[in-house]
Write a protein that holds these residues in place. Structure first.
Motif, PDB file in Angstrom:
ATOM      1  N   HIS A  78       0.856  -1.203   0.000  1.00 31.93           N
ATOM      2  CA  HIS A  78       0.000   0.000   0.000  1.00 31.93           C
ATOM      3  C   HIS A  78       0.888   1.247   0.000  1.00 31.93           C
ATOM      4  N   THR A  79       1.563   1.479  -1.115  1.00 33.26           N
ATOM      5  CA  THR A  79       2.559   2.555  -1.164  1.00 33.26           C
ATOM      6  C   THR A  79       1.933   3.943  -1.052  1.00 33.26           C
ATOM      7  N   ASP A  80       0.772   4.164  -1.629  1.00 34.14           N
ATOM      8  CA  ASP A  80       0.132   5.478  -1.523  1.00 34.14           C
ATOM      9  C   ASP A  80      -0.234   5.795  -0.077  1.00 34.14           C
ATOM     10  N   ASP A  81      -0.782   4.819   0.623  1.00 30.38           N
ATOM     11  CA  ASP A  81      -1.129   5.014   2.032  1.00 30.38           C
ATOM     12  C   ASP A  81       0.124   5.239   2.874  1.00 30.38           C
ATOM     13  N   ALA A  82       1.177   4.493   2.576  1.00 34.57           N
ATOM     14  CA  ALA A  82       2.436   4.658   3.303  1.00 34.57           C
ATOM     15  C   ALA A  82       3.014   6.049   3.077  1.00 34.57           C
ATOM     16  N   ALA A  83       2.868   6.574   1.864  1.00 36.34           N
ATOM     17  CA  ALA A  83       3.357   7.930   1.573  1.00 36.34           C
ATOM     18  C   ALA A  83       2.575   8.963   2.377  1.00 36.34           C
ATOM     19  N   GLU A  84       1.273   8.756   2.545  1.00 40.01           N
ATOM     20  CA  GLU A  84       0.471   9.674   3.354  1.00 40.01           C
ATOM     21  C   GLU A  84       0.898   9.632   4.820  1.00 40.01           C
ATOM     22  N   VAL A  85       1.222   8.438   5.308  1.00 41.34           N
ATOM     23  CA  VAL A  85       1.710   8.312   6.682  1.00 41.34           C
ATOM     24  C   VAL A  85       3.042   9.057   6.828  1.00 41.34           C
ATOM     25  N   THR A  86       3.910   8.926   5.831  1.00 40.74           N
ATOM     26  CA  THR A  86       5.191   9.628   5.859  1.00 40.74           C
ATOM     27  C   THR A  86       4.989  11.136   5.881  1.00 40.74           C
ATOM     28  N   ASP A  87       4.069  11.632   5.078  1.00 39.22           N
ATOM     29  CA  ASP A  87       3.767  13.066   5.071  1.00 39.22           C
ATOM     30  C   ASP A  87       3.284  13.532   6.444  1.00 39.22           C
ATOM     31  N   LEU A  88       2.430  12.736   7.061  1.00 39.07           N
ATOM     32  CA  LEU A  88       1.925  13.078   8.394  1.00 39.07           C
ATOM     33  C   LEU A  88       3.063  13.072   9.412  1.00 39.07           C
ATOM     34  N   MET A  89       3.954  12.102   9.312  1.00 37.80           N
ATOM     35  CA  MET A  89       5.111  12.042  10.211  1.00 37.80           C
ATOM     36  C   MET A  89       5.990  13.283  10.060  1.00 37.80           C
ATOM     37  N   GLU A  90       6.203  13.707   8.837  1.00 38.99           N
ATOM     38  CA  GLU A  90       7.025  14.894   8.599  1.00 38.99           C
ATOM     39  C   GLU A  90       6.372  16.134   9.195  1.00 38.99           C
ATOM     40  N   ARG A  91       5.071  16.219   9.087  1.00 36.81           N
ATOM     41  CA  ARG A  91       4.353  17.368   9.650  1.00 36.81           C
ATOM     42  C   ARG A  91       4.446  17.382  11.175  1.00 36.81           C
ATOM     43  N   ILE A  92       4.274  16.221  11.795  1.00 40.43           N
ATOM     44  CA  ILE A  92       4.374  16.131  13.258  1.00 40.43           C
ATOM     45  C   ILE A  92       5.796  16.464  13.694  1.00 40.43           C
ATOM     46  N   ASP A  93       6.772  15.922  12.992  1.00 38.02           N
ATOM     47  CA  ASP A  93       8.170  16.173  13.346  1.00 38.02           C
ATOM     48  C   ASP A  93       8.521  17.650  13.215  1.00 38.02           C
ATOM     49  N   ALA A  94       8.019  18.301  12.183  1.00 33.56           N
ATOM     50  CA  ALA A  94       8.323  19.721  11.972  1.00 33.56           C
ATOM     51  C   ALA A  94       7.722  20.594  13.071  1.00 33.56           C
ATOM     52  N   ASN A  95       6.633  20.150  13.675  1.00 32.22           N
ATOM     53  CA  ASN A  95       5.943  20.958  14.687  1.00 32.22           C
ATOM     54  C   ASN A  95       6.292  20.582  16.115  1.00 32.22           C
ATOM     55  N   ARG A  96       7.120  19.559  16.306  1.00 28.13           N
ATOM     56  CA  ARG A  96       7.390  19.147  17.681  1.00 28.13           C
ATOM     57  C   ARG A  96       8.372  20.102  18.351  1.00 28.13           C
ATOM     58  N   PRO A  97       8.241  20.218  19.661  1.00 25.30           N
ATOM     59  CA  PRO A  97       9.155  21.105  20.386  1.00 25.30           C
ATOM     60  C   PRO A  97      10.592  20.607  20.287  1.00 25.30           C
ATOM     61  N   ARG A  98      11.498  21.521  20.163  1.00 21.29           N
ATOM     62  CA  ARG A  98      12.921  21.197  20.098  1.00 21.29           C
ATOM     63  C   ARG A  98      13.608  21.734  21.361  1.00 21.29           C
ATOM     64  N   PRO A  99      14.620  21.013  21.826  1.00 18.90           N
ATOM     65  CA  PRO A  99      15.362  21.533  22.986  1.00 18.90           C
ATOM     66  C   PRO A  99      16.123  22.800  22.593  1.00 18.90           C
ATOM     67  N   ARG A 100      16.301  23.675  23.552  1.00 26.63           N
ATOM     68  CA  ARG A 100      17.049  24.888  23.296  1.00 26.63           C
ATOM     69  C   ARG A 100      18.495  24.529  23.004  1.00 26.63           C
ATOM     70  N   PRO A 101      19.118  25.232  22.066  1.00 25.74           N
ATOM     71  CA  PRO A 101      20.530  24.969  21.790  1.00 25.74           C
ATOM     72  C   PRO A 101      21.380  25.287  23.008  1.00 25.74           C
ATOM     73  N   ARG A 102      22.406  24.497  23.216  1.00 21.18           N
ATOM     74  CA  ARG A 102      23.303  24.723  24.350  1.00 21.18           C
ATOM     75  C   ARG A 102      24.379  25.710  23.959  1.00 21.18           C
ATOM     76  N   SER A 103      24.741  26.512  24.886  1.00 20.87           N
ATOM     77  CA  SER A 103      25.780  27.505  24.645  1.00 20.87           C
ATOM     78  C   SER A 103      27.139  26.891  24.929  1.00 20.87           C
TER      79      SER A 103
END
Length: 105
Positions: A78-103
């Motif tokens: 089910h490659t089309d469905d898998a591609a949609e899951v990948t798109d959703l994963m990328e969206r979640i990853d892009a919006n997740r909180p990131r730790p502050r950079p260390r100085s």
């Protein structure tokens, strides 16, 4: 009280799919809902040796579950469905909180 062993993964992930076309706030709420269900089910995020990873965020747990589901879809062809899951994963990853950079100072 019954067990949750027979709940299909797509059913657990359904709030994410339902919120995919909504805004980021709705998707964030769905990530929290799915992470809570994964915790209730006793799902763990493990490292390469199969050991549980401590300090896993909601987003990391959900991304792990989505990754497993996406691989299953690919295995079933089910490659089309898998591609949609990948798109959703990328969206979640892009919006997740990131730790502050260390100085370095």
């Amino acid at each position: 009280m019954g067990t949750y062993d027979d709940i299909p993964l797509p059913d657990v992930l359904e709030p994410l799919f339902a919120a995919a076309d909504d805004g980021d706030d709705a998707l964030d709420d769905a990530v929290t809902e799915v992470a809570e269900m994964l915790a209730i089910l006793g799902a763990l995020v493990v490292d390469g040796d199969g050991e549980p990873i401590h300090g896993v965020t909601d987003e990391m747990a959900v991304l792990g579950a989505l990754g497993s589901y996406g691989r299953m879809l690919l295995d079933l062809g089910h490659t089309d469905d898998a591609a949609e899951v990948t798109d959703l994963m990328e969206r979640i990853d892009a919006n997740r909180p990131r730790p502050r950079p260390r100085s370095c100072v």
